[in-house]
Each structure stands twice: as structure tokens, then as C-alpha cells.
Write an enzyme that holds these catalytic residues in place. Structure first.
Site, PDB file in Angstrom:
ATOM      1  N   THR A  86      -0.989  70.458  32.055  1.00 37.77           N
ATOM      2  CA  THR A  86      -0.816  69.004  32.416  1.00 37.77           C
ATOM      3  C   THR A  86      -0.067  68.317  31.614  1.00 37.77           C
ATOM      4  O   THR A  86      -0.222  68.327  30.366  1.00 37.77           O
ATOM      5  CB  THR A  86      -2.186  68.582  32.778  1.00 37.77           C
TER       6      THR A  86
ATOM      7  N   ASN B 175       0.962  65.303  29.541  1.00 39.98           N
ATOM      8  CA  ASN B 175       0.232  63.913  29.448  1.00 39.98           C
ATOM      9  C   ASN B 175       1.196  63.132  29.098  1.00 39.98           C
ATOM     10  O   ASN B 175       2.010  63.026  28.221  1.00 39.98           O
ATOM     11  CB  ASN B 175      -0.790  64.158  27.925  1.00 39.98           C
TER      12      ASN B 175
ATOM     13  N   GLU C 179      -2.719  62.969  33.358  1.00 42.04           N
ATOM     14  CA  GLU C 179      -2.085  64.268  33.153  1.00 42.04           C
ATOM     15  C   GLU C 179      -1.534  64.693  34.631  1.00 42.04           C
ATOM     16  O   GLU C 179      -2.102  64.621  35.532  1.00 42.04           O
ATOM     17  CB  GLU C 179      -3.271  65.107  32.970  1.00 42.04           C
TER      18      GLU C 179
HETATM   19  P1  ADP Z   1      -1.397  69.315  26.183  1.00 39.29           P
HETATM   20  O1  ADP Z   1      -3.191  69.457  25.802  1.00 39.29           O
HETATM   21  O2  ADP Z   1      -0.622  69.498  24.943  1.00 39.29           O
HETATM   22  O3  ADP Z   1      -1.170  68.419  27.226  1.00 39.29           O
HETATM   23  P2  ADP Z   1      -1.252  71.675  28.206  1.00 39.29           P
HETATM   24  O4  ADP Z   1      -1.902  72.982  27.811  1.00 39.29           O
HETATM   25  O5  ADP Z   1      -1.932  70.779  29.171  1.00 39.29           O
HETATM   26  O6  ADP Z   1      -1.322  70.817  26.700  1.00 39.29           O
HETATM   27  O7  ADP Z   1       0.112  71.995  28.272  1.00 39.29           O
HETATM   28  C1  ADP Z   1       0.901  70.826  28.869  1.00 39.29           C
HETATM   29  C2  ADP Z   1       2.589  71.130  28.539  1.00 39.29           C
HETATM   30  O8  ADP Z   1       3.102  72.555  29.228  1.00 39.29           O
HETATM   31  C3  ADP Z   1       3.441  70.047  29.166  1.00 39.29           C
HETATM   32  O9  ADP Z   1       3.354  68.927  28.173  1.00 39.29           O
HETATM   33  C4  ADP Z   1       4.732  70.772  29.255  1.00 39.29           C
HETATM   34  O10 ADP Z   1       5.477  70.724  28.348  1.00 39.29           O
HETATM   35  C5  ADP Z   1       4.240  71.980  29.670  1.00 39.29           C
HETATM   36  N1  ADP Z   1       4.435  72.402  31.026  1.00 39.29           N
HETATM   37  C6  ADP Z   1       5.090  73.749  31.318  1.00 39.29           C
HETATM   38  N2  ADP Z   1       4.885  73.740  32.730  1.00 39.29           N
HETATM   39  C7  ADP Z   1       4.289  72.869  33.103  1.00 39.29           C
HETATM   40  C8  ADP Z   1       4.049  72.394  34.488  1.00 39.29           C
HETATM   41  N3  ADP Z   1       4.271  73.159  35.728  1.00 39.29           N
HETATM   42  N4  ADP Z   1       3.163  70.983  34.730  1.00 39.29           N
HETATM   43  C9  ADP Z   1       3.069  70.581  33.478  1.00 39.29           C
HETATM   44  N5  ADP Z   1       3.319  70.782  32.436  1.00 39.29           N
HETATM   45  C10 ADP Z   1       4.158  72.029  32.032  1.00 39.29           C
HETATM   46  N1  RBF Z   2     -11.397  66.912  34.912  1.00 39.27           N
HETATM   47  C1  RBF Z   2     -12.411  66.543  35.099  1.00 39.27           C
HETATM   48  O1  RBF Z   2     -13.308  66.461  34.216  1.00 39.27           O
HETATM   49  N2  RBF Z   2     -12.902  66.079  36.400  1.00 39.27           N
HETATM   50  C2  RBF Z   2     -12.085  66.426  37.464  1.00 39.27           C
HETATM   51  O2  RBF Z   2     -12.563  66.190  38.600  1.00 39.27           O
HETATM   52  C3  RBF Z   2     -10.592  66.886  37.196  1.00 39.27           C
HETATM   53  N3  RBF Z   2      -9.807  66.914  38.271  1.00 39.27           N
HETATM   54  C4  RBF Z   2      -8.486  67.127  37.790  1.00 39.27           C
HETATM   55  C5  RBF Z   2      -7.602  67.631  39.008  1.00 39.27           C
HETATM   56  C6  RBF Z   2      -6.486  67.879  38.683  1.00 39.27           C
HETATM   57  C7  RBF Z   2      -5.330  68.152  39.889  1.00 39.27           C
HETATM   58  C8  RBF Z   2      -5.928  68.212  37.345  1.00 39.27           C
HETATM   59  C9  RBF Z   2      -4.417  68.624  36.977  1.00 39.27           C
HETATM   60  C10 RBF Z   2      -6.843  67.875  36.415  1.00 39.27           C
HETATM   61  C11 RBF Z   2      -8.139  67.418  36.667  1.00 39.27           C
HETATM   62  N4  RBF Z   2      -9.174  67.506  35.525  1.00 39.27           N
HETATM   63  C12 RBF Z   2     -10.128  67.163  35.913  1.00 39.27           C
HETATM   64  C13 RBF Z   2      -8.543  67.394  34.263  1.00 39.27           C
HETATM   65  C14 RBF Z   2      -8.855  68.664  33.507  1.00 39.27           C
HETATM   66  O3  RBF Z   2     -10.066  68.643  32.971  1.00 39.27           O
HETATM   67  C15 RBF Z   2      -7.854  68.871  32.243  1.00 39.27           C
HETATM   68  O4  RBF Z   2      -6.465  69.074  32.873  1.00 39.27           O
HETATM   69  C16 RBF Z   2      -8.269  70.012  31.441  1.00 39.27           C
HETATM   70  O5  RBF Z   2      -7.525  70.007  30.378  1.00 39.27           O
HETATM   71  C17 RBF Z   2      -7.996  71.398  32.196  1.00 39.27           C
HETATM   72  O6  RBF Z   2      -8.440  72.598  31.213  1.00 39.27           O
HETATM   73 MG    MG Z   3      -2.293  68.449  29.130  1.00 34.37          MG
END
Ligand code: ADP
Ligand code: RBF
Ligand code: MG
Length: 150
Positions: A29, A31, A81
Site C-alpha cells: 500500500t 502511503n 493507503e
Molecule cells: P510501507 O509500510 O512503506 O507503505 P508497503 O509494504 O505497504 O510499505 O509497500 C508500499 C510500497 O510498495 C509503495 O510505497 C510502493 O513504492 C510499492 N508498491 C509496489 N507495487 C505497488 C502497488 N501495486 N500498489 C501500491 N504500492 C506498490
Molecule cells: N486495516 C484494518 O485494520 N481494517 C480493515 O478493514 C482494513 N481494510 C483494508 C482494505 C484495503 C483495500 C487495504 C489496502 C488495506 C486495509 N487495511 C485494513 C489496512 C491494512 O491493515 C494495512 O494495509 C496493513 O499494513 C496490511 O498488512
Molecule cells: Mg503501506
């Protein structure tokens, strides 16, 4: 604008998130920085949303977004996110992410295991995939906000 604050356009920098390894779970995701979160109108409640996303000046893809405090992780900071429904070759930290949030799927929920959270997110993705095929929602991918002038 509808009474639920949608559609809502947002643009900002992709920053490091909570580093919980969402990526390892197959659901990275991107952020948004704090300013984008603070600019969100009050009418846009916390919850799970879908819409369109563009990284820098690239193609516009479908996305799902979580807005709120992630009850499963008990965050103290509100986050926005975005999981873009596209396989990227590389991370894009520091890039400009533009999103058009066009619909809401559900409120944020708590889960008793990470597997349940992941299953729910997979369901959210399926909902978004289908909803965004609707002609009136396809129109948003051609919005002037997604132009290539950054
Ligand atoms: P963080 O805790 O830093 O957000 P994540 O494990 O959520 O780490 O990874 C997020 C990062 O992954 C994004 O900031 C982006 O650089 C990369 N990324 C790669 N593919 C995707 C995707 N399909 N959607 C969102 N982020 C992606
Ligand atoms: N986190 C929650 O605690 N509750 C939720 O209902 C929830 N729904 C999510 C739905 C989507 C489509 C996404 C992308 C994330 C959601 N998350 C939710 C956030 C999630 O906890 C976070 O992305 C974590 O870091 C996943 O490991
Ligand atoms: Mg993230």
C-alpha cells in the site's frame, strides 16, 4: 459533490508507511504524506474505498484504498493507503500519486487474524475490479486531473 464527499481527488507524495510488510502479504500500500490526509474533507469517513490511481505521469490504474486508523493494528495516526491494481517492476517511494476516490466499499473493521484481513482485502479488490467497469466510473480515468503536467 455527493453528500458523502465523493468523488474526491487527492494528490501527494508517496512516503514510507508503517513497514509492516504489507508487500510480503502481496498487498503493498502506497502511503500518502500527512498533508494529504489532513486535507481530506470531513464528509469522507474512514473506510475502504475504490477508484483510479496514477503514479507520476504513468497510466491510470484501478485502486483500492484504506482510510483510517486500521483497527486491526490500532494505529494512532490516520492514514490513506492505496493498493494499485497493477504489478509494478519497482517501488515508487517519493513519486507523486494521484487518486480519484469514486466509491466506498465498507467501514474499517477489526479481524481476529491477519488471514481474515487479507481475505477481506481480496474481496475488496474483486468489488473494485467489478464496480470500476461501469461506464460512468470509467469516465473518471480520463479526468483532466490525471493530465501529464504533474
Ligand atoms: P510501507 O509500510 O512503506 O507503505 P508497503 O509494504 O505497504 O510499505 O509497500 C508500499 C510500497 O510498495 C509503495 O510505497 C510502493 O513504492 C510499492 N508498491 C509496489 N507495487 C505497488 C502497488 N501495486 N500498489 C501500491 N504500492 C506498490
Ligand atoms: N486495516 C484494518 O485494520 N481494517 C480493515 O478493514 C482494513 N481494510 C483494508 C482494505 C484495503 C483495500 C487495504 C489496502 C488495506 C486495509 N487495511 C485494513 C489496512 C491494512 O491493515 C494495512 O494495509 C496493513 O499494513 C496490511 O498488512
Ligand atoms: Mg503501506
Amino acid at each position: 459533490m455527493n453528500q458523502n464527499g465523493l468523488p474526491h481527488f487527492a494528490s501527494g507524495k508517496v512516503v514510507k508507511g508503517f513497514g509492516r510488510g504489507s508487500k510480503e502479504l502481496g498487498i503493498p500500500t502506497a502511503n500518502f504524506d500527512e498533508e494529504v490526509v489532513n486535507r481530506l474533507p470531513e464528509s469522507v469517513e474512514t473506510g475502504v474505498y475504490f477508484g483510479w490511481a496514477q503514479v507520476d505521469n504513468g497510466p491510470v490504474h484501478k485502486m483500492v484504498m484504506s482510510i483510517g486508523w486500521n483497527p486491526f493494528y490500532k494505529n494512532t495516526k490516520k492514514s490513506m493507503e492505496t493498493h494499485v491494481l497493477h504489478e509494478f517492476q519497482e517501488d515508487f517511494y517519493g513519486a507523486t500519486l494521484k487518486v480519484f476516490i469514486v466509491g466506498r466499499i465498507r467501514p474499517e473493521m477489526n479481524f481476529s487474524s491477519v488471514d481474515e484481513l487479507i481475505a477481506m482485502i481480496k474481496n475488496d479488490i474483486a468489488v473494485a475490479e467489478e464496480e470500476l467497469e461501469k461506464i460512468e466510473l470509467q469516465a473518471y480515468r480520463n479526468s483532466p486531473q490525471f493530465s501529464s503536467d504533474g
